[in-house]
Structure formats: C-alpha cells, structure tokens
Design an enzyme around this catalytic site. Sequence first.
Site, PDB file in Angstrom:
ATOM      1  CE1 TYR A  53       2.162  11.032  -4.783  1.00 49.01           C
ATOM      2  CE2 TYR A  53       2.958  12.872  -3.942  1.00 49.01           C
ATOM      3  CZ  TYR A  53       1.842  12.127  -4.484  1.00 49.01           C
ATOM      4  OH  TYR A  53       0.406  12.506  -4.525  1.00 49.01           O
TER       5      TYR A  53
HETATM    6  N1  LIG Z   1      -3.741  12.885  -3.652  1.00 49.84           N
HETATM    7  C1  LIG Z   1      -3.554  12.089  -4.608  1.00 49.84           C
HETATM    8  O1  LIG Z   1      -4.189  11.296  -5.025  1.00 49.84           O
HETATM    9  C2  LIG Z   1      -2.771  13.128  -5.932  1.00 49.84           C
HETATM   10  C3  LIG Z   1      -2.995  12.464  -7.057  1.00 49.84           C
HETATM   11  C4  LIG Z   1      -2.195  13.260  -8.159  1.00 49.84           C
HETATM   12  C5  LIG Z   1      -1.309  14.259  -7.691  1.00 49.84           C
HETATM   13  N2  LIG Z   1      -1.453  14.694  -6.557  1.00 49.84           N
HETATM   14  C6  LIG Z   1      -0.367  15.794  -6.129  1.00 49.84           C
HETATM   15  O2  LIG Z   1      -0.908  16.981  -6.706  1.00 49.84           O
HETATM   16  C7  LIG Z   1       0.307  17.429  -7.325  1.00 49.84           C
HETATM   17  C8  LIG Z   1       0.006  18.003  -8.635  1.00 49.84           C
HETATM   18  O3  LIG Z   1      -0.842  17.346  -9.228  1.00 49.84           O
HETATM   19  P1  LIG Z   1      -0.749  17.342 -10.891  1.00 49.84           P
HETATM   20  O4  LIG Z   1       0.643  17.311 -11.004  1.00 49.84           O
HETATM   21  O5  LIG Z   1      -1.700  16.281 -11.661  1.00 49.84           O
HETATM   22  O6  LIG Z   1      -1.147  18.609 -11.166  1.00 49.84           O
HETATM   23  P2  LIG Z   1      -1.367  19.584 -12.558  1.00 49.84           P
HETATM   24  O7  LIG Z   1      -0.505  20.939 -12.072  1.00 49.84           O
HETATM   25  O8  LIG Z   1      -2.783  19.753 -12.931  1.00 49.84           O
HETATM   26  O9  LIG Z   1      -0.088  19.181 -13.594  1.00 49.84           O
HETATM   27  C9  LIG Z   1       1.204  19.345 -13.458  1.00 49.84           C
HETATM   28  C10 LIG Z   1       1.710  18.827 -14.970  1.00 49.84           C
HETATM   29  O10 LIG Z   1       1.427  19.906 -15.697  1.00 49.84           O
HETATM   30  C11 LIG Z   1       2.396  20.025 -16.720  1.00 49.84           C
HETATM   31  N3  LIG Z   1       2.733  21.264 -16.547  1.00 49.84           N
HETATM   32  C12 LIG Z   1       2.895  21.936 -15.366  1.00 49.84           C
HETATM   33  N4  LIG Z   1       3.165  23.258 -15.446  1.00 49.84           N
HETATM   34  C13 LIG Z   1       3.439  23.379 -16.914  1.00 49.84           C
HETATM   35  C14 LIG Z   1       3.852  24.383 -17.877  1.00 49.84           C
HETATM   36  N5  LIG Z   1       4.284  25.774 -17.590  1.00 49.84           N
HETATM   37  N6  LIG Z   1       4.154  24.225 -19.333  1.00 49.84           N
HETATM   38  C15 LIG Z   1       3.684  22.909 -19.642  1.00 49.84           C
HETATM   39  N7  LIG Z   1       3.257  22.037 -18.979  1.00 49.84           N
HETATM   40  C16 LIG Z   1       3.024  21.950 -17.512  1.00 49.84           C
HETATM   41  C17 LIG Z   1       3.367  19.174 -16.527  1.00 49.84           C
HETATM   42  O11 LIG Z   1       3.077  18.004 -17.059  1.00 49.84           O
HETATM   43  P3  LIG Z   1       4.317  17.260 -17.981  1.00 49.84           P
HETATM   44  O12 LIG Z   1       5.094  16.476 -16.669  1.00 49.84           O
HETATM   45  O13 LIG Z   1       3.654  16.215 -19.115  1.00 49.84           O
HETATM   46  O14 LIG Z   1       5.268  18.208 -18.630  1.00 49.84           O
HETATM   47  C18 LIG Z   1       3.109  18.724 -15.033  1.00 49.84           C
HETATM   48  O15 LIG Z   1       3.755  17.682 -14.668  1.00 49.84           O
HETATM   49  C19 LIG Z   1       1.219  16.362  -7.495  1.00 49.84           C
HETATM   50  O16 LIG Z   1       2.500  16.593  -7.708  1.00 49.84           O
HETATM   51  C20 LIG Z   1       1.096  15.248  -6.165  1.00 49.84           C
HETATM   52  O17 LIG Z   1       1.999  16.008  -5.320  1.00 49.84           O
HETATM   53  C21 LIG Z   1      -2.137  13.982  -5.390  1.00 49.84           C
END
Ligand SMILES: NC(=O)c1ccc[n+]([C@@H]2O[C@H](COP(=O)([O-])OP(=O)(O)OC[C@H]3O[C@@H](n4cnc5c(N)ncnc54)[C@H](OP(=O)(O)O)[C@@H]3O)[C@@H](O)[C@H]2O)c1
Length: 341
Positions: A53
């Site tokens: 990351y």
């Molecule tokens: N193991 C793996 O392969 C893998 C893959 C992906 C992620 N992950 C992990 O899982 C974590 C979470 O994944 P994810 O970020 O895809 O999850 P998510 O919670 O579905 O999406 C997060 C995104 O949603 C938006 N968001 C969140 N809160 C918000 C709010 N209150 N208002 C408006 N938009 C909001 C933001 O997008 P914007 O940035 O566009 O504003 C944020 O970056 C990552 O940080 C990482 O640690 C792991």
Amino acid sequence: MEYVRLGNTGLKVSEYCIGSDNFGGQTTAEDSLRIMSAAFEGGVNFIDTANSYCDGLSEENVGRFVKTRRSEVVLATKGRSQVGLFPNDVGANKKYVMQAIDDSLKRLGTDYVDLYQIHAPDLTTPIEETVEAYNDVVRAGKARYIGVSNFSGPQLVEALWVQDKNGFSKFNSVQPRYNLLYREPERELFPVCLDQGLGVMVYSPQAGGFLLGKHRKFKAEMPTGGRYSDDFRAANFYKTTYWNEPAFDAMEQFIAVTEKYGVSPMALALKWVRTNPAVSACIVGARTLEQLQQNLLAWEEDVPNEAISEATAIGDHLWDTAPWKPQMHSTPRQRTMQGVG
Ligand SMILES: NC(=O)c1ccc[n+]([C@@H]2O[C@H](COP(=O)([O-])OP(=O)(O)OC[C@H]3O[C@@H](n4cnc5c(N)ncnc54)[C@H](OP(=O)(O)O)[C@@H]3O)[C@@H](O)[C@H]2O)c1
C-alpha cells in the site's frame, strides 16, 4: 462498538476494522493519523494494512500511530504483491515471505504483527512451500496469527489440509472482497470458514463508495480525486467490477430502498454485510476524517430488517446476471483472482 472473536481464536477484534490502502497516498500522513485516532476514540482496535500500500508508506503511517499503543492495537498486514523490480520481490515463496515480514516489521516499527496474511494466492509457488514459510513466521514470533486474502474456497481447503498434514500453524482468517454487488464468497469460501472456524474480515463493504450513490453523475465520465479516479493505483480493480450498466442499475435501486426506509446508504451497505453469519469484521475505507466520522455514525444507525431483505433481493438479481461472475467448481490451482487492491 462490538468486539468479536476472530474465528475460533481467542483474539478479540472490533467489528469495524480501519482500511489503510490510501494512507500516504490520496490521504496525507497527517490525515491518516487523524483518521486512526478518531477511529480508536470510537472504540476501533483493529487496523489492516499491506506492504504494497502506497509503496510502504501505509505501513509507515500505521506504525507511527501504533507506536504508543502497541498492546491495544490488533495490527494486521499482508505480503505478496510486487514491491520491487527483481523476480523475487513478489509472491509467496520462502525467500520472499521471510524478507517481506522483516521489511514490514521495520516499517511498522514493531517486532511482531498480530495477523500476517498472504495478500493473494501465488500460483507459481507450491502451497506446501508457502504454508511452511508462514509456519516459520509464527515460530519466529513475528506473527501471532496468520491468514489469507483473495483465496477461493478450494484454495483455502487445500492450504488447510497441507497445514494439518504437516502439523503447521493453521490459517485463522480470510480477507475477501464482499458487498451487496459482489457476493462470490457466499458460495464456497464462507461455508468453509464457518465449518473450519476461520474469521472473515471483508474488504470493500461499500463497493469502494459506489453503493453510496456518489458516482451517479459520473456515469458517463470518471470522477477525479477518489477511489475510482486514475490517480488511485487500484482504480481498475474497482472499475472492472462496478462500472457497468447492471451495477449502476442495482445501485439506483439500492438508493431507492435507503430513501424508502430513511436510512443512510452507508448504514445499509455496512449492515447488509454484517448480517451474514460468516462475517466477523468489515474493513472500511475512508479517505478523509469527515468520511470516517460519517462511517462511524452510520455503523451505529438502526437499519430495519425489511430494508436488508429488499437490498438482498437487489443483490440476488444482480448476482444472477453479473457479467463478471467467475466460474464455479474449478480446482484450486486453476482458480485465479480478479485483482488485488
Ligand atoms: N485484500 C485486498 O486485496 C484488498 C483490496 C481492497 C481493499 N482492501 C482493504 O480494505 C480497505 C477497505 O476497502 P475499500 O476502501 O474498497 O472499502 P470501502 O469502505 O467499500 O470503500 C472506501 C471508499 O468509499 C468512499 N467512502 C468511504 N466513506 C465515505 C463517506 N462517508 N462518504 C463518501 N464516500 C465515502 C471513499 O471513496 P473515495 O476515496 O472515492 O472518496 C473510500 O475511499 C482498504 O483500505 C484496504 O485496507 C484489501
């Protein structure tokens, strides 16, 4: 905030886990620290990061936060993605695993992590070699628990069987992508986890923000400055699954359900994921402190069961017609993943 056991281990984790793949990238180091502090004040004790990351900056920022409260934090990281230019700077072979855990510990400023995970299957390394290396990591005291991410059900079963046969430390958790629009883990992975007592920490519970409806106006053009923008390294990983007509339709229906029941899209998206009995914790992403604060409020919001049932019906229909649905019942070694974030 509720705390649950991670699978059948005795480890207690908050159901809300902080995602950190933007810490040091789209989110500055200072804002990352603010987000982690606010989450901890809200009762969260669980942070997930990875060596890849933001080219290691995420681990460094998490390490800065964890330094003064190491015993309070359940610290999870991952290794497997390409982190350098050389042939062995990627994978789950012994050389890489032993190097990667040491590099992660250095960046995190600690001598152990609570959970060490393989970020994704490595089809170029025999699973016997990978699980032996993970056993060595535990024996060396560098990780308390071990887990996998992006494994299919058959891949997990094969790994557990090899661990069992050799008396190695067994995997305690899985980290799959899971949300209303992406339900692949329900078919094979979750049943294995329930049967074998593995904890499930899901990522992308809000489909990277897509389920919140914030991308509606961008249907014809890509947004800038967020998860789906071209400056986010894993943007393609998100666009491939969600940026299509059926997913946009499902999202519109989902928003209509939230309006009907007067709940926020975030609350329904998170509650829907948490309702699955296999799920232990959700890794929730936030790019800004404001987003984190909104997410913590949404986490506590009451969501009626009827809203969850109606959301499920939307997900059922989408999943039946999903253009990206992977083939089922293939062998562990044939299965590949769609992408890694
Ligand atoms: N193991 C793996 O392969 C893998 C893959 C992906 C992620 N992950 C992990 O899982 C974590 C979470 O994944 P994810 O970020 O895809 O999850 P998510 O919670 O579905 O999406 C997060 C995104 O949603 C938006 N968001 C969140 N809160 C918000 C709010 N209150 N208002 C408006 N938009 C909001 C933001 O997008 P914007 O940035 O566009 O504003 C944020 O970056 C990552 O940080 C990482 O640690 C792991």
